[in-house]
Motif scaffolding. Structure first.
Motif, short mmCIF file in Angstrom:
data_model
loop_
_atom_site.label_atom_id
_atom_site.label_comp_id
_atom_site.label_asym_id
_atom_site.label_seq_id
_atom_site.Cartn_x
_atom_site.Cartn_y
_atom_site.Cartn_z
N ASP A 1 31.10 -0.64 -18.46
CA ASP A 1 30.34 0.47 -19.01
C ASP A 1 30.75 1.75 -18.27
N GLU B 1 24.79 -7.00 -17.13
CA GLU B 1 25.18 -5.60 -17.27
C GLU B 1 26.70 -5.52 -17.45
N ASP B 2 27.11 -4.72 -18.41
CA ASP B 2 28.55 -4.60 -18.69
C ASP B 2 29.22 -3.83 -17.56
N LYS C 1 29.18 4.13 -17.32
CA LYS C 1 28.21 4.59 -16.32
C LYS C 1 28.36 3.81 -15.00
N VAL C 2 29.08 2.70 -15.05
CA VAL C 2 29.18 1.88 -13.85
C VAL C 2 30.21 2.46 -12.89
N ASP C 3 29.80 2.57 -11.64
CA ASP C 3 30.72 3.05 -10.62
C ASP C 3 31.43 1.84 -10.03
N MET D 1 39.36 -4.46 -9.99
CA MET D 1 40.48 -4.08 -9.12
C MET D 1 41.65 -3.60 -9.95
N ASN E 1 36.09 -7.61 -10.67
CA ASN E 1 35.52 -6.51 -9.88
C ASN E 1 36.31 -5.21 -10.09
N VAL F 1 32.91 1.45 -7.46
CA VAL F 1 32.65 1.34 -6.03
C VAL F 1 31.39 0.52 -5.77
N GLN F 2 30.37 0.77 -6.59
CA GLN F 2 29.12 0.03 -6.46
C GLN F 2 29.31 -1.43 -6.88
N LEU F 3 30.12 -1.58 -7.93
CA LEU F 3 30.37 -2.93 -8.43
C LEU F 3 31.05 -3.78 -7.37
N ARG F 4 32.05 -3.19 -6.72
CA ARG F 4 32.83 -3.97 -5.77
C ARG F 4 32.02 -4.32 -4.53
N ALA F 5 30.98 -3.54 -4.28
CA ALA F 5 30.10 -3.92 -3.18
C ALA F 5 29.36 -5.20 -3.54
N LYS F 6 29.12 -5.42 -4.82
CA LYS F 6 28.42 -6.63 -5.25
C LYS F 6 29.38 -7.79 -5.45
N VAL F 7 30.61 -7.46 -5.87
CA VAL F 7 31.60 -8.49 -6.13
C VAL F 7 32.74 -8.31 -5.14
#
Lengths: 265, 452, 483
Positions: A88, A84-85, A90-92, A66, A64, A94-100
C-alpha cells in the motif's frame, strides 16, 4: 474468496501471519515470480525450496520489500501482513522492515563492535530509552541468538573478527534485536561449515517459539530438519505448498517429486 | 477487502502491534531527516553544477568579445615627402623613418575621412582625433611600406586597428561616464566614433589577428594576439608527444609484461604514483635547476617546456597504458606464446595493437593536461614578453616562445582592463582545444573499446 | 658539422647496415632463410643497433665532457682583474660564451674575420650589437681573447667529435656485419636490447624523482650557507630586499598556505562528499547523466581558468558584497577568494575519489541495514560512511596535498603580501606564490632571495610527499579490507 484470519485462528491455534495473493514479480522484462499465492503461519518455520533461479529468494525479498532497493524490480498482487497490504502506498517500508527482519546468505556484520552491531536496530527505531535498557536488549538478543556466551567478554571487539558461524548468529541476533514479528532468512547456512550450520539450525528451531520464520534453503535435508511447512518453487511458480512431512514423503506434483528425488535441480 | 480495515483484532500476542498504514511519530521524524539529507545532497550537486555554469559564464561573458575587433577603414596617402625625403626609394633610408614618421599620415587621413563623410568632429583637435587609432597602426603602415616601397606616393586603403578604448566602447566595456574620467579617451571621441560607425568608416568584425598576431605591449591591448603562444604550445605538445608516448608505453610494457616482483619494480611503482601527485610547480623547479642551469638549455624555449611537461605527463600515460595492457586478456598472450612466439613478439605483435586505443586515449588526456598547465612554465621563463615567432623546428624548439595558459597569466598582470578581455578570450581558445581533445578521446574510446 | 647532421649520418649508416645485414644473412645460407636462427629482419636490427648505439653513446658522453673541459681551461686563462666589480667567474664565462656566439655571427655575415678582432682597436660591444648580441659592458681584451680561444676549442672539439663518432659507427658496422652467421641468435640480441630500452624507460620515473630531490636539496644547501636556517624556519617576517638584508621567514607563507587550503577543504569536502553520495545512492538516471559529466568537466578545466575566475569574478564579488560592506578589507585578492575557488576546483577530485570509495562498500552491508528497517540516510550515515571512513580520510589527505601544491589559483587570487592574520578577507600569500615570484624574471643564482625558492620548494615537496604517501597507504589498506 478470502479466508479471514480469524476463522483459521479459531480452528487450530495458528494464525496466518503473511498472506500473498496473485503475486507477480518482474525484473525489467523478466517475469520472475508468476502468480504465487501462499499463506504463512505464525510461530512456524516455513521453508522455501527449489532449484537455483526458481524465484524463492526473490519472493522472500518481496515479503519485506527489500526489492524496493532494486530499480528495475516491479511487484504486482497483494501481500498482506496481519491483513494489511504491505505494498500500500501509505506503508513506509522502513516501518515494515522493523516488523519483518531479514538475515542474509552471507554473514554481513557492520564494521562496528559487536555491541554496536546489535544496538544498531534498537537505536534507529528508538526501542531503548536509556543505556541500561539498550544493554538489556543487547544481552537478550545475543542470548536468543545463542552467541552470548561466546562474545560476552568482548562486546567491544569488531563484529567482523568473529568466525563465519558466529558472524551469522550475530546477524540473527541483530535482526532479533529490533523485535520483529517475522524473520526472513535467505540461505542463512550456505556460507557456513556443518558445525556452524547445526548451531544455526538449532537456533532457528528455538526462534519458532516467538516468531514466524521463513527460510530459503538449497538443502532439502535442512528444510526437512527445521521446517513445519514447505513451499516448492520451480521456474517462478509455486508448485506445491504444505506440511513438510507430507511434501517430502508424498509429493503431489511430479516436479516436486523429481526435485526431491534429485532428478532436477 | 473489508477485513483489512480491522487490523487490531488480528493481534492476540502481547506485542504492541501498530498498523503499518499509519506512520508513527518516530517514523515521521526519521523520514523528515531522510528528506533533509536528500535535499543536502541535491544542494551539493547544484553547487557543483552552478560552479561550472558560473565559471563558464564568467569566462564567456568576459572573453567572447575578444573575437571581434574594431577597425577604421582609411585611405592613407603615403607621402613621399615624409617617407622618402631623398626620393631614391632606397630601402635602407626608408627603414630609417620610424613609426613616428607615419603617425601624421594616419592622422591626416582620418581627419580627411571625417570631413569627406560630413561628420561633426565634435571640436576635437587633429591630435585627439589621431589618438582614436591604435598606436599599433603606424607600425602596420611602416611594415607595409617597407615591404612595398614602390607604393610610396600612392593612396592605399587600409583597415587600421581602432584604439583600445574605442574598441571597448563598441563592446560595451567603455561607457560615456567612464570615458569622462579616463585620461586616454573622452566622450567626444566616443561620439565621433559612433558617428563614423554609422558612416561605415569604423567597423567591428571578426578578429583573425587574435589568432595570428604576437603579443603587444601594455598600451596596445587591441593589437595583442595569441600567435606566438599558439605556436609555442604546439611545439611543446609536439615534444611531449614525441617523448612521453614512447617512454610511457615502453615503461608500461616493462612494468606490466616483463618486470618481476622485486625491490626495483616496487621502487619504480612508488615513484610513478608519487610523481602523479607532486605539485606541478615542483616540476618547474626541476626544469629550472636541471634543464636550464645544469644542462644549459635556453630560457623560455619550447624544448624546456616540453621536457618539463613530458615528465609531468608520464605518470598519466603510464597509468592509462598499464590499464589498457591489463585489459588485454591473458588468453591472447597464451595463444601467441603457444605457437612459439617469443615474449617480445607476443607483446609487440598482439598485446600492444589490442591495447592501442586505450593507450591513445590516455595519451590524449595526458596531452590535454599538459596543454593547460601553466605553473611550471612560469619558472622556466615562458612568461617573458615574446614578440618574435619561434623558427621552424627543430631550431625553433630552442627559440623563445610563450604558451597559451602562460599568455593568459601574462595578460592578467597588465594594467589595462582590455587585457582581461584578451585573457578570457585566450581561455576560450584553450578550452576549445581541450574540448576537442577530450571529444577525440571519447570517440576513440567508444569506437575501439573492446569488452573481453 | 652540427650535432643534428652528425646524428642523421650515423642513423643513415645504421640504416645501410640494416639492409646489408639482411642481404648478408641470406647470402650466408645461400638464400634459404629457413636455415637461419632468426628471421632476416632481426639480423638487420642487430647491425642497426650495433652501428647506431655505440656511436650515439660516444657523442652523448663527448657533449657532456667537452664543455666542462673547455670551461675549466678558459676559466684559467682569465685573470681575476678581468672580473667586473662584484662579479664572478660564472658571469664572465657567460659573457665569453655570448661573445663567442657573436663571433660566429660576425663570421657568418662575412664582413670581418672573427679571429682578427682586436679589443683595443675596435668597439667590440658595438660590433656585437650589430649582429644581435647584446652585452652588458665593454669587452676587455682578456675576455675577448678568451672568447676567441673558447670558440677555437669548440670548433676543434666539434671536428674531432665528428671524426670519432663516424669512426665508431663505421667500425661497429663492419665488425657486426662480418659476425653474421647462420646460427647467430640475432633475435635474442635484438630483444635483449629492446628489453634494456624498456627498463631504461621505466627508470625515467626514478631519475625524475632523483632529479627533483637533488636539485632541491643542492640549492637549499646553498641557500642555508647564505642565510641562517634558524631565521628561515622561525622568523615571523617575510620581506625580501634587492640589496641584501632580507627577512626570509617561511612561517607567514606556511600560514597563508594552510589557511587557503583549509578554506578550500571546508568547501570541497562536504560538497564533494555529498555529491558522491547523492549521485551514487539517490539520483535518478536523468539527473546523473547531466550532473556526472558536469562535475567531470570541472575536473578537466586547467587551473589557470580557475585563477582567472578568482581574479575577475569571485574576487571583486567578495570585495564589493562582503568585505567592504562589513569593513573587513578592500582587497579583491584574499584568502577567501583563493580558498573558495580552489574549493570548487577540488570538488570533482573529492567526489570522484569518494565515489570509488563508497562503491567499494559491499552491497551486503547496505542490505543488512535496510533489512533492519534503516532508512537510506541512516544506512549511509551509520553504516556506509563509517565503513568508508579510512578511504574518505585518504581522499581528503590527497585533496589537501593538491590544495597545498596548487599554484595558479593562489598566484591570481590570494595576493602577494606575506601576513600572519586571521581575517579571511585579507590578502595573504602562500609558499607556491613566493616560489613563482622569487624565480620569475631575471634571477641571479647567487643570492639568497632567489635560492630561498628552492628551500620553499623542498618544504612543499616534503609536505605533499608525506601527505601523499600517508593517503596512499590508508587507501590501500582500506581497499585490502574489502578484497
Amino acid at each position: 474468496m478470502f479466508d479471514t484470519p480469524h476463522r483459521e485462528t479459531s480452528v487450530d491455534q495458528t494464525e496466518i501471519k503473511i498472506s500473498a495473493r496473485g503475486c507477480q514479480v518482474y525484473y525489467g522484462d523478466t517475469h520472475a515470480i508468476k502468480d504465487v499465492s501462499v499463506e504463512i503461519e505464525d510461530k512456524t518455520v516455513t521453508a522455501f525450496i527449489g532449484p537455483s533461479g526458481c524465484g524463492k529468494s526473490t519472493f522472500l525479498r518481496c515479503l519485506n520489500r527489500m526489492n524496493d532497493t532494486i530499480d528495475i524490480c516491479r511487484v504486482e498482487g497483494d501481500i498482506l501482513l496481519d491483513g494489511e497490504d504491505i505494498y500500500d502506498p501509505k506503508v513506509d517500508p522502513v516501518q515494515l522492515r522493523a516488523k519483518v527482519g531479514m538475515v542474509f546468505q552471507k554473514p554481513n556484520p557492520f564494521p562496528k563492535s559487536i555491541y554496536d552491531n546489535i544496538a544498531y536496530g534498537p537505536r534507529i527505531h528508538g526501542l531503548a530509552r536509556n543505556k541500561a535498557e539498550l544493554d538489556e536488549i543487547v544481552e537478550k538478543s545475543l542470548r536468543r541468538g545463542a552467541i552470548w556466551n561466546e562474545v560476552k567478554d568482548r562486546l567491544d571487539a569488531p563484529g567482523t573478527g568473529l568466525s563465519g558461524g558466529q558472524q551469522q548468529r550475530l546477524c540473527i541476533a541483530r535482526a532479533i534485536a529490533t523485535e520483529p514479528e517475522v524473520l526472513l532468512m535467505d540461505e542463512p547456512c550456505s556460507a557456513l561449515d556443518p558445525i556452524a550450520t547445526a548451531q544455526v539450525e538449532e537456533l532457528i528451531d528455538e526462534l519458532r517459539q516467538q516468531y514466524s520464520v521463513v527460510i530459503v534453503t538449497h538443502s532439502m535435508q535442512q528444510a526437512a530438519r527445521v521446517s513445519q511447512k514447505t513451499a516448492f518453487f520451480h521456474l517462478g511458480n509455486l508448485v506445491e505448498y504444505g506440511e513438510t512431512g507430507h511434501i517430502f514423503t508424498n509429493p503431489e506434483d511430479p516436479r516436486t517429486e523429481s526435485y526431491i528425488t534429485g532428478r532436477i535441480g | 477487502m473489508t477485513d483489512m480495515s480491522q487490523p487490531g483484532t488480528a493481534a492476540p500476542s502481547g506485542k504492541n502491534r501498530s498498523s503499518l498504514l499509519a506512520a508513527d511519530a518516530r517514523t515521521k521524524r526519521r523520514n523528515a531527516s531522510e528528506r533533509r539529507f536528500r535535499l543536502m545532497g541535491l544542494i551539493a550537486v547544484s553547487i557543483g553544477v552552478l560552479a561550472l555554469v558560473g565559471l563558464l559564464t564568467s569566462i564567456l561573458g568576459n572573453g567572447l568579445s575578444s573575437f571581434r575587433q574594431t577597425y577604421i577603414a582609411l585611405d592613407v596617402y603615403l607621402d613621399p615627402a615624409k617617407l622618402d625625403k631623398s626620393g631614391t626609394r632606397d630601402i635602407e633610408k626608408i627603414k630609417k623613418v620610424t613609426t613616428f614618421g607615419y603617425k601624421p599620415l594616419i592622422e591626416k587621413a582620418l581627419v580627411a575621412a571625417i570631413e569627406k563623410a560630413g561628420v561633426d568632429d565634435q571640436g576635437l583637435s587633429g591630435k585627439k582625433i589621431g589618438a582614436m587609432i591604435s598606436p599599433e597602426a603606424p607600425a602596420t603602415l611602416r611594415n607595409y611600406v617597407i615591404a612595398n616601397p614602390d607604393k610610396i606616393g600612392e593612396t592605399i586603403p587600409f583597415d587600421l586597428l581602432a584604439g583600445g578604448r574605442i574598441d571597448g566602447f563598441f563592446k560595451g566595456r567603455v561607457t560615456m561616464e567612464s570615458a569622462a574620467l579616463d585620461r586616454n579617451t573622452s566622450p567626444e571621441q566616443l561620439r565621433l566614433a559612433e558617428a563614423l560607425r554609422d558612416k561605415g568608416i569604423v567597423v567591428t568584425r571578426f578578429n583573425w589577428a587574435f589568432f595570428t598576431s604576437p603579443d603587444a605591449s601594455d598600451t596596445r591591448p587591441e593589437a595583442a594576439g595569441l600567435g606566438v603562444a599558439l605556436l609555442g604550445s604546439a611545439y611543446m605538445m609536439l615534444v611531449v608527444l614525441v617523448l612521453a608516448l614512447p617512454i610511457g608505453v615502453a615503461a608500461s610494457i616493462y612494468l606490466e609484461e616483463f618486470a618481476r616482483q622485486n625491490w626495483l619494480t616496487d621502487l619504480i611503482e612508488v615513484n610513478i604514483s608519487n610523481l602523479a601527485a607532486v605539485p606541478s610547480i615542483v616540476f618547474g623547479i626541476l626544469g629550472l635547476a636541471a634543464f636550464i642551469n645544469f644542462a644549459g638549455l635556453p630560457q623560455s624555449a619550447p624544448i624546456v617546456g616540453g621536457l618539463v611537461l613530458t615528465l609531468m605527463t608520464l605518470p598519466t600515460i603510464i597509468i592509462a597504458t598499464r590499464a589498457a595492457l591489463k585489459a588485454v586478456p591473458p588468453s591472447i598472450r597464451d595463444a601467441a606464446l603457444g605457437v612459439g612466439a617469443s615474449k617480445m613478439q607476443t607483446v609487440f605483435h598482439h598485446v600492444l595493437p589490442l591495447a592501442m586505443p586505450g593507450i591513445l586515449t590516455g595519451t590524449i588526456i595526458g596531452l590535454a593536461q599538459a596543454l593547460g598547465e601553466s605553473a611550471p612554465l612560469l619558472l622556466i621563463g615562458m612568461v617573458a614578453f615574446v614578440r618574435e615567432y619561434p623558427g621552424a623546428p627543430p631550431e625553433g624548439f630552442f627559440d623563445p616562445a610563450s604558451a597559451l595558459p602562460v599568455q593568459v597569466y601574462n595578460w592578467t598582470t597588465r594594467g589595462d582592463p582590455a587585457f582581461v578581455e584578451r585573457a578570457s578570450g585566450a581561455i576560450i581558445v584553450l578550452l576549445a582545444f581541450l574540448l576537442m581533445m577530450n571529444i577525440i578521446a571519447i570517440i576513440l574510446r567508444r569506437r575501439f573499446e573492446r569488452r573481453w | 658539422m652540427s650535432v643534428s647532421v652528425l646524428i642523421t649520418i650515423v642513423l643513415g649508416l645504421a640504416a645501410i647496415g640494416y639492409v646489408l645485414a639482411r642481404r648478408r644473412a641470406l647470402a650466408v645460407v645461400d638464400g634459404d632463410s629457413r636455415k637461419l636462427h632468426s628471421r632476416t629482419g632481426y639480423y638487420g636490427q642487430f647491425v642497426f643497433l650495433m652501428t647506431a648505439v655505440p656511436a650515439l653513446l660516444v657523442m652523448l658522453v663527448w657533449l657532456f665532457v667537452q664543455p666542462v673541459l673547455i670551461e675549466s681551461r678558459i676559466g684559467g686563462m682569465i685573470p681575476e682583474s678581468a672580473f667586473p666589480e662584484g662579479g664572478e667567474l660564472t658571469l664572465v664565462m657567460s659573457d665569453v660564451r655570448r661573445i663567442s656566439n657573436g663571433l660566429d655571427a660576425i663570421e657568418a655575415t662575412g664582413q670581418g674575420a672573427a679571429a682578427a678582432l682586436d679589443a683595443t682597436a675596435t668597439d667590440v660591444r658595438a660590433e656585437m650589437a650589430a649582429v644581435g648580441v647584446a652585452l652588458g659592458s665593454d669587452v676587455s681584451p682578456e675576455v675577448l681573447s678568451a672568447a676567441q680561444s673558447y670558440r677555437k676549442m669548440q670548433h676543434t672539439g666539434a671536428f674531432w667529435l665528428s671524426i670519432v663518432a663516424l669512426a665508431t659507427a663505421l667500425a661497429f658496422l663492419v665488425g657486426s656485419l662480418s659476425r653474421i652467421r647462420a646460427d647467430q641468435r640475432a633475435r635474442n640480441i635484438s630483444e635483449n636490447f629492446v628489453l634494456a630500452l624498456l627498463i631504461g624507460a621505466s627508470l625515467v620515473a626514478i631519475a625524475t624523482t632523483l632529479g627533483i630531490v637533488l636539485s632541491l636539496v643542492f640549492e637549499t644547501y646553498h641557500f642555508f650557507q647564505l642565510y641562517p636556517w634558524q631565521d628561515f624556519f622561525f622568523s615571523l617576517t617575510w620581506n625580501p630586499q634587492f640589496r641584501g638584508g632580507s627577512d626570509l621567514g617561511f612561517i607567514p607563507l606556511i600560514w597563508g598556505t594552510l589557511y587557503v587550503s583549509f578554506v578550500a577543504l571546508i568547501v570541497a569536502v562536504p560538497v564533494g562528499l555529498m555529491i558522491a553520495i547523492y549521485l551514487a545512492e539517490y539520483a535518478g538516471p536523468k539527473l546523473r547523466s547531466v550532473a556526472k559529466p558536469a562535475i567531470e568537466v570541472l575536473a578537466g578545466i586547467p587551473t589557470i581558468v580557475y585563477g582567472l575566475f578568482a581574479l575577475i569574478t569571485v574576487g571583486p564579488f567578495l570585495r564589493d558584497w562582503i568585505a567592504q560592506p562589513m569593513g573587513l578589507g578592500d582587497s579583491s585578492s584574499s584568502v577567501l577568494t583563493a580558498g573558495l575557488v580552489m574549493g570548487i576546483m577540488l570538488i570533482p577530485f573529492v567526489s570522484s575519489l569518494s565515489d570509488d570509495i563508497i562503491n567499494a562498500v559491499p552491497q551486503s552491508m547496505r542490505d543488512g541495514s535496510y533489512g533492519l528497517g534503516a532508512t537510506q540516510s541512516e544506512t549511509i550515515k551509520q553504516v556506509v560512511l563509517p565503513a568508508a571512513l579510512p578511504g574518505v580520510v585518504g581522499a581528503i589527505l590527497l585533496a589537501a596535498s593538491r590544495a597545498i601544491g596548487e599554484t595558479m589559483i593562489v598566484v591570481m587570487g590570494a595576493g602577494a603580501a606575506a601576513k600572519l592574520s586571521l581575517n579571511p578577507l585579507e590578502a595573504m600569500t602562500t609558499v607556491t606564490v613566493k616560489i613563482v615570484s622569487q624565480l620569475t624574471g631575471d634571477t641571479e643564482f647567487a643570492s639568497p632571495e632567489t635560492l630561498v625558492a628552492f628551500a620553499l620548494g623542498l618544504t612543499l615537496f616534503t609536505f605533499t610527499l608525506a601527505l601523499n604517501v600517508l593517503a596512499l597507504f590508508i587507501v590501500r589498506k582500506y581497499r585490502e579490507q574489502y578484497e
